[in-house]
Design a protein around this motif. Sequence first.
Motif: not given
Ligand code: ASP
Length: 591
Positions: A174, A196, A198, A201, A220, A234, A450-451, A495, A537
């Motif tokens: 991230e 995360s 990510q 999920k 982090r 989150q 973003h990622h 994604r 999100i």
């Molecule tokens: N994984 C992302 C973050 O932690 C959020 C996302 O794209 O769902 O910022």
Amino acid sequence: MKRTHTIEQIIAAPIGEEATLMGWVAGRRDLGQLIFITLRDRWGELQCACDPTESHEAMLAAEKLRSEFVVAFNGMTRPRPEKEVRDYPGGDREFVVRHVEVVAQAETPPFVVEEDVKASEEMRLKYRYLDLRRRAMVKNLTVRHQAVTAIRNHLNAQGFLEIETPLLGRSTPEGARDYVVPSRVHPGKFYALPQSPQLFKQILMCSGIDKYYQIPRCLRDEDLRGNRQPEHTQLDLEMSFATREELFTLIEGTMAAVWKECLGAKLQLPFRRMPYDEAMARFGSDKPDLRFKNEVQDLTELWEGTDANFINDGVAQGHRVHGVFVSGVSLSRKHLDRWTDAAKELGAGGLMTVELGSEKPAGSVARFVPEMAKFEAASAPDLKKSDEGKGTWFMVLGPTAKNLKIMGQLRLQLGKHYELINAGFWGWAWIVDFPLYEKDEDTGEVAPAHHAFTHPLAADLGKLLSDDPEELLTIRADNYDLVLNGEEMASGSLRISDPELQRKVLKKIGMSDEQIESRFGWFLEAFKYGAPPHRGIAPGIDRMVMKLVGTDSIRDVIAFPKTATASCPLTGAPADIDEAQWHELNLKRLK
Ligand code: ASP
């Protein structure tokens, strides 16, 4: 004695109710013939009277009570004399104590537990259990609980499954450093704590779980500037087959449920939507504060025909003039200097000002204005009637991107200083279609904004073939940020679900085939066996609660936060481990 009522319950009961209360001594006032004790529990505070005419025994016992003793009081409520009635909860009554039991004694606490706490933050964190006795902190934790409960209820009702993903795993990129955990069973190997969930999920989407959420901790290892914490919470969410609008509606409904539950407030839906390019052009920011207007305007054309050489030369080089208008303001010499310094600090060469509505030209560049009427027309959206045409343009000259950045910041400072912000307004917006890549400020390399799992906007897919880093920087992503009052509350995106496209994107950010295979081979493999389109999100819970309770400090909404150096004054973490553990984990000290 057995507790029969909380303080909240005895306040809600009819006056005259018999009860046994249990709680902490918050204060004691000895009037000689009468002792008042303020009793505190999680639910509230109540004035308790130890009155010898009611109970001699209670009076004697009260003399020995000290702050923060845990006590049980048996007695009943009676009305306060009329002139002592106060308008806080329970201010109409007092509790007459008949029997006192000291449940636990307390040493003199290192600081007084009071709302206007005098202790340093370090002390508050070291003795966090005392700090958490304060009403403001109890309220913050309560609102936090209400917010996550509202989130769960809302999502559960929409068919979402709450699923936990592992804490011990491999790195999830991230953009931050990982916290790592050495493996005892696999000497020399490490787990990474999740930045995360990510990757998991997305794997759940490949499993056919079409609506997932979780409220996880994300770790982090960053240098902790301002309101960062090494672990934050989150609402992590992902959906298959959902359009962008479906996801927006779901999140808007979730926020509305939270705001209603916690504040009784009705949010105006839908939230505003604004492309990134527009947010930058109008507000000089990808997280515009929409609680006030005063947009950044490109005023270059208004300078056409000026005899100011520095402006003409600048424009000939491709520079532009951008400005913000503030109604009703005229600047003294001192204020002009103050705002010029502010602009310079933000990177501007200088500040240009033009005042409207003054008799002779006022403002640092007013004498160069070719036609004042054009500046007056441009000020119309921000001019207040009552200011009768008076106000000031704050402007900078330079390359567009730099101007926008500077004016975006200056706009916020002007908004605060001149009280332009409508504090009663919730400034929500979706900012969409950010650049897919950005230049890393330290390394100069192209990195995902973003990622790396974000899908490019369909219209820009072709540009991914380019080897020109400048062209890559123009690719837009199918992503979105949720912004509230000028702060980012959530980021998410569509994604990539095509493994070949994912590989290409990872390569673009400088990963070799071997690196991709070793780090993400398992992940890409999952996409070969039927991967649905999916998006998600992750709104930050800490930030959300900060907004709900109106605090500027993230540490006020976390029960046991870390300091700015990522340590915990309460437990002393991080701490050394035993020699045996070093050995067992196959670790050696360098020094
Ligand atoms: N994984 C992302 C973050 O932690 C959020 C996302 O794209 O769902 O910022």
